[in-house]
Write a protein that holds these residues in place. Structure first.
Motif, PDB file in Angstrom:
ATOM      1  N   ILE A 394     -52.582 -28.245   6.400  1.00  0.00           N
ATOM      2  CA  ILE A 394     -53.579 -28.485   5.358  1.00  0.00           C
ATOM      3  C   ILE A 394     -53.884 -27.145   4.688  1.00  0.00           C
ATOM      4  O   ILE A 394     -54.396 -26.223   5.332  1.00  0.00           O
ATOM      5  CB  ILE A 394     -54.859 -29.093   5.948  1.00  0.00           C
ATOM      6  N   VAL A 395     -53.567 -27.044   3.416  1.00  0.00           N
ATOM      7  CA  VAL A 395     -53.789 -25.804   2.670  1.00  0.00           C
ATOM      8  C   VAL A 395     -55.231 -25.736   2.175  1.00  0.00           C
ATOM      9  O   VAL A 395     -55.887 -24.691   2.257  1.00  0.00           O
ATOM     10  CB  VAL A 395     -52.809 -25.696   1.490  1.00  0.00           C
ATOM     11  N   SER A 396     -55.738 -26.851   1.678  1.00  0.00           N
ATOM     12  CA  SER A 396     -57.108 -26.865   1.157  1.00  0.00           C
ATOM     13  C   SER A 396     -57.665 -28.280   1.191  1.00  0.00           C
ATOM     14  O   SER A 396     -56.920 -29.270   1.245  1.00  0.00           O
ATOM     15  CB  SER A 396     -57.150 -26.315  -0.277  1.00  0.00           C
ATOM     16  N   ASN A 518     -49.567 -30.316  15.455  1.00  0.00           N
ATOM     17  CA  ASN A 518     -50.814 -30.791  14.843  1.00  0.00           C
ATOM     18  C   ASN A 518     -51.547 -29.636  14.162  1.00  0.00           C
ATOM     19  O   ASN A 518     -51.665 -28.550  14.725  1.00  0.00           O
ATOM     20  CB  ASN A 518     -51.730 -31.400  15.897  1.00  0.00           C
ATOM     21  N   ASP A 519     -52.020 -29.892  12.955  1.00  0.00           N
ATOM     22  CA  ASP A 519     -52.835 -28.908  12.245  1.00  0.00           C
ATOM     23  C   ASP A 519     -54.248 -29.465  12.146  1.00  0.00           C
ATOM     24  O   ASP A 519     -54.461 -30.579  11.645  1.00  0.00           O
ATOM     25  CB  ASP A 519     -52.265 -28.641  10.850  1.00  0.00           C
ATOM     26  N   VAL A 520     -55.225 -28.725  12.643  1.00  0.00           N
ATOM     27  CA  VAL A 520     -56.614 -29.167  12.676  1.00  0.00           C
ATOM     28  C   VAL A 520     -57.437 -28.257  11.776  1.00  0.00           C
ATOM     29  O   VAL A 520     -57.462 -27.041  11.971  1.00  0.00           O
ATOM     30  CB  VAL A 520     -57.157 -29.145  14.120  1.00  0.00           C
ATOM     31  N   LYS A 521     -58.091 -28.854  10.776  1.00  0.00           N
ATOM     32  CA  LYS A 521     -58.833 -28.060   9.804  1.00  0.00           C
ATOM     33  C   LYS A 521     -60.301 -28.521   9.779  1.00  0.00           C
ATOM     34  O   LYS A 521     -60.614 -29.669   9.471  1.00  0.00           O
ATOM     35  CB  LYS A 521     -58.233 -28.229   8.408  1.00  0.00           C
ATOM     36  N   PHE A 522     -61.207 -27.603  10.116  1.00  0.00           N
ATOM     37  CA  PHE A 522     -62.640 -27.897  10.107  1.00  0.00           C
ATOM     38  C   PHE A 522     -63.220 -27.534   8.739  1.00  0.00           C
ATOM     39  O   PHE A 522     -62.814 -26.545   8.117  1.00  0.00           O
ATOM     40  CB  PHE A 522     -63.350 -27.100  11.203  1.00  0.00           C
TER      41      PHE A 522
END
Length: 709
Positions: A394-396, A518-522
């Protein structure tokens, strides 16, 4: 006379302890080097300074007399070097010790012990069957030289013809009994190699380092705990040999299985994957007291074909490449245990009378993965150089306020870093997957989103047509809005897999699934500071044993993603047949503790998964001597301690408490008795749990303290 001496010793101890206790407030002393896994870490400082727990054996020098009598001068000390007494009269705790002398003969690479024992089976199916095994020396004598220094003269003499130019190794193992001080039993082992003619040691047996084993085993020790480390194991667990006119076959008389280290360890770790076991057989060793150790159900989490997980690059052993450069029928036939090298069955029809030609075909590494080379034949598919793989990040995140429909920018590349087209990842016909999950708030997942049937989260499965842009960079508009009234930090997580087909058109063509990391974005939904979800366990810690923890069809591989779905409100209701009600909790703490203690659980622990498949964990256990008491093997630094960080009660329909507080749910997943549940219930009120009062970090029954060993 001995009783009188011991009585005097006790009087001396009592006086010393009283003096130490009285002076604690006046004199500061440095605590011995114990960790939080040791009982001594939590003991009273004055008591620890007096008892000085721990045990260290050190060989000073061996000497061999002209008649073959071996005497070993050795020291017994605590970890700081203070002398200990064998009898435990003038220093706390009697110390027992045993000695082994073994040699590596010229032209051989394995140890041969000078002492052995004849074991006679009393196990019902094989009563009376005998086998001679390498063992510790018997009939020796001790002489005290000075405080903590002793001479041990072996009962077994070396033959007149013993090879003075060969490596000889003395092993000492033993224990120090400190149970009367509530400090348990301390164990220690050591080895010392020398050449009798005084030349330098050139030949050793050092293939695997203990540190490699300790990734999963925590503190490798067996036979009651006194044999610690691989260095001691390889002294006795060797192939059959004849030394000094005595033939040692080194088999387990009850089963006929060899106890040679190479085949035994490979078979133990392969367990359920052994061809003989899959054909309906068993792999067992019968030990002390006729205890049957059945390894037929062992399922090595890192996969038994992943040789490099034990024979690792970081292995500090001096012969760490032996598995690559010295292939043998014994080693390979351990896992491939229905191969008949004499007839060639299971070996491409090629008989193999010796090990001389093994390395001709089985070179260390060939030109392509999955060939006949040692590395190629045992490559893990996910780690194959032929695997293209995918990395989605996730870039943004835009438009992510309450009531808004978020828009995500996603980067999609292969493992080489090259841009990837979504059509390559999801070519249709059920091949490949990419999905995004939304949940929040991070204070505790499970309630943030309602009406989805998933208890607090929602997942979008992405398609070729639902994304715009690319290759390499895509935009995606999430299907749901951020709930009105949402506050704090929320999370998006990317998961998925690729389906790889390699070596197309060859006899080695294969298709397999490869996980996307997995990419985790808060992100904050209300402008407040981003606060990530608490970290109780790190994925890297899980991978000490699991190598590459991937579940649910290779889709989930990051703990911060796992906890989104495995939240306090989640059960297996979506998959469990109605006839198997009530449902089972799959809240992360409850589930993971129960899985790892399956063998110790007083009740059945079965989860229903995809396709309503029943997955039973009743036989699961930590690899000994690691156990559920080894909290820090899994937990990040002391995150097992109370008070628990969660805020939501845990739904546990099959538990004694169908709704339990965060701490109660975690503890009752291991301490699963009705009494324990009653204790937790009695200490929970309308105000919440009072667990931390007695079990908090500084309390008498702190979690780390009661789990110390």
């Amino acid at each position: 006379m001995r009783l009188h001496q011991r009585s005097k010793g006790w009087m001396k101890w009592t006086l010393v302890v009283m003096v130490l206790l009285a002076s604690t407030a006046l004199v500061s002393s440095t605590k011995p080097p114990f960790t939080e896994r040791d009982k001594a870490f939590y003991a009273d400082e004055a008591l620890v300074n007096f008892v000085r727990p721990g045990l260290v054996f050190t060989v000073v020098s061996p000497s061999i007399a002209s008649d073959g009598t071996l005497t070993v001068r050795f020291k017994m000390t605590d970890p700081k070097g203070a002398a200990l007494e064998r009898e435990g009269i003038n220093t706390p705790g009697a110390v027992s010790s045993s000695f082994i002398l073994a040699t590596i003969p010229s032209g051989n690479k394995f140890y041969q012990s000078y002492s052995s024992r004849l074991k006679t089976s009393t196990y019902a199916p094989t009563v009376g069957k005998q086998a001679r095994q390498a063992a510790a020396d018997t009939g020796g004598r001790y002489v005290k030289v000075s405080d903590g220094v002793y001479d041990y003269t072996f009962g077994t003499k070396l033959p007149a013809s013993y090879d003075k130019t060969a490596t000889h190794t003395v092993a000492i193992y033993g224990s120090r009994n400190l149970t009367e001080f509530d400090l348990g039993t301390n164990y220690a082992s050591t080895t010392y190699s020398f050449v009798p003619d005084g030349t330098a040691v050139k030949k050793v047996r050092d293939v695997i380092s203990t540190s490699s084993c300790d990734k999963c085993h925590d503190d490798l020790s067996f036979h009651g705990g006194s044999r610690k480390g691989v260095e001691v194991c390889v002294i006795c667990h060797t192939p059959a040999y004849t030394l000094n006119g005595v033939t040692v076959d080194n088999t387990n008389p009850e089963t006929g299985n060899t106890i040679d280290m190479t085949p035994m360890v490979h078979k133990i770790h392969a367990g359920s994957s052994l061809a003989s076991v899959q054909a309906g057989g068993k792999y067992q060793i019968v030990g002390f007291g006729n205890a049957v150790s059945d390894f037929s159900a062992v399922n090595m989490p890192s996969k038994p074909n992943n040789c490099q997980w034990c024979h690792e690059k970081g292995n500090t052993a001096t012969q760490k490449d032996a598995w690559l450069t010295q292939p043998s029928r014994t080693a390979c036939g351990s896992c491939h245990d229905t191969t008949n090298f004499a007839t060639g069955e299971g070996h491409v029809g090629l008989p193999q009378a010796t090990d001389n030609q093994c390395s001709t075909c089985h070179i260390p590494q060939g030109e392509i993965d999955f060939d006949a080379s040692i590395k190629g034949a045992h490559v893990v598919e996910q780690a194959s150089s032929l695997t293209r793989g995918a990395v989605a990040k996730i870039v943004s995140i835009e438009n992510a306020k309450p009531g808004q429909q978020p828009v995500l920018t996603i980067s999609l590349k292969d493992l080489s870093g090259a841009d990837m087209d979504i059509k390559e990842l999801i070519p249709g016909a059920g091949r490949g997957r990419l999905a995004i999950t939304l949940a929040g708030p991070t204070t505790d997942y499970g309630t943030g989103i309602s009406g989805t049937g998933t208890n607090g989260y929602v997942t979008d499965n992405l398609t070729v047509t639902s994304m715009t842009g690319g290759p390499g960079t895509y935009k995606y508009t999430f299907s749901k809005v951020i709930p009105t009234g949402a506050t704090g930090t929320w999370v998006f997580a990317v998961e998925g897999r690729t389906d790889e087909t390699i070596l197309t058109g060859t006899q080695k063509q294969r298709t397999y699934e490869v996980n996307i990391p997995n990419d985790v974005k808060f992100f904050s939904v209300d402008g407040t500071a981003v606060v990530e979800r608490r970290k109780i366990v790190e994925t890297a810690t899980c991978n000490n044993c699991h190598y590459n923890l991937t579940l649910h069809g290779e889709n989930r591989n990051e703990i911060q993603n796992c906890v989104i779905c495995h939240n306090p409100n989640m059960t297996d209701a979506a998959r469990r047949p109605a006839a198997q009600a009530p449902n089972e909790s799959i809240s992360m703490a409850s589930m993971v503790h129960r899985i790892h203690t399956g063998k110790e659980q007083p009740r059945d622990y079965t989860i229903y998964g995809f396709g309503s498949a029943a997955i039973n964990f009743n036989g699961a256990a930590f690899p000994e001597p690691a156990s559920a008491r080894s909290c820090n093997m899994c937990h990040s630094t002391n995150t097992q301690n109370l008070p628990a960080a969660g805020i939501l009660p845990v739904t546990d329909p099959r538990g004694w408490l169908t709704t339990a507080g965060t701490a109660s749910a975690a503890c009752l997943s291991c301490h699963a008795s009705k009494d324990a549940a009653s204790h937790a219930l009695a200490n929970t009120s309308a105000l919440g749990e009072s667990c931390a009062t007695c079990h908090g970090p500084s309390a008498d029954f702190a979690v780390s303290k009661v789990h110390a060993q």
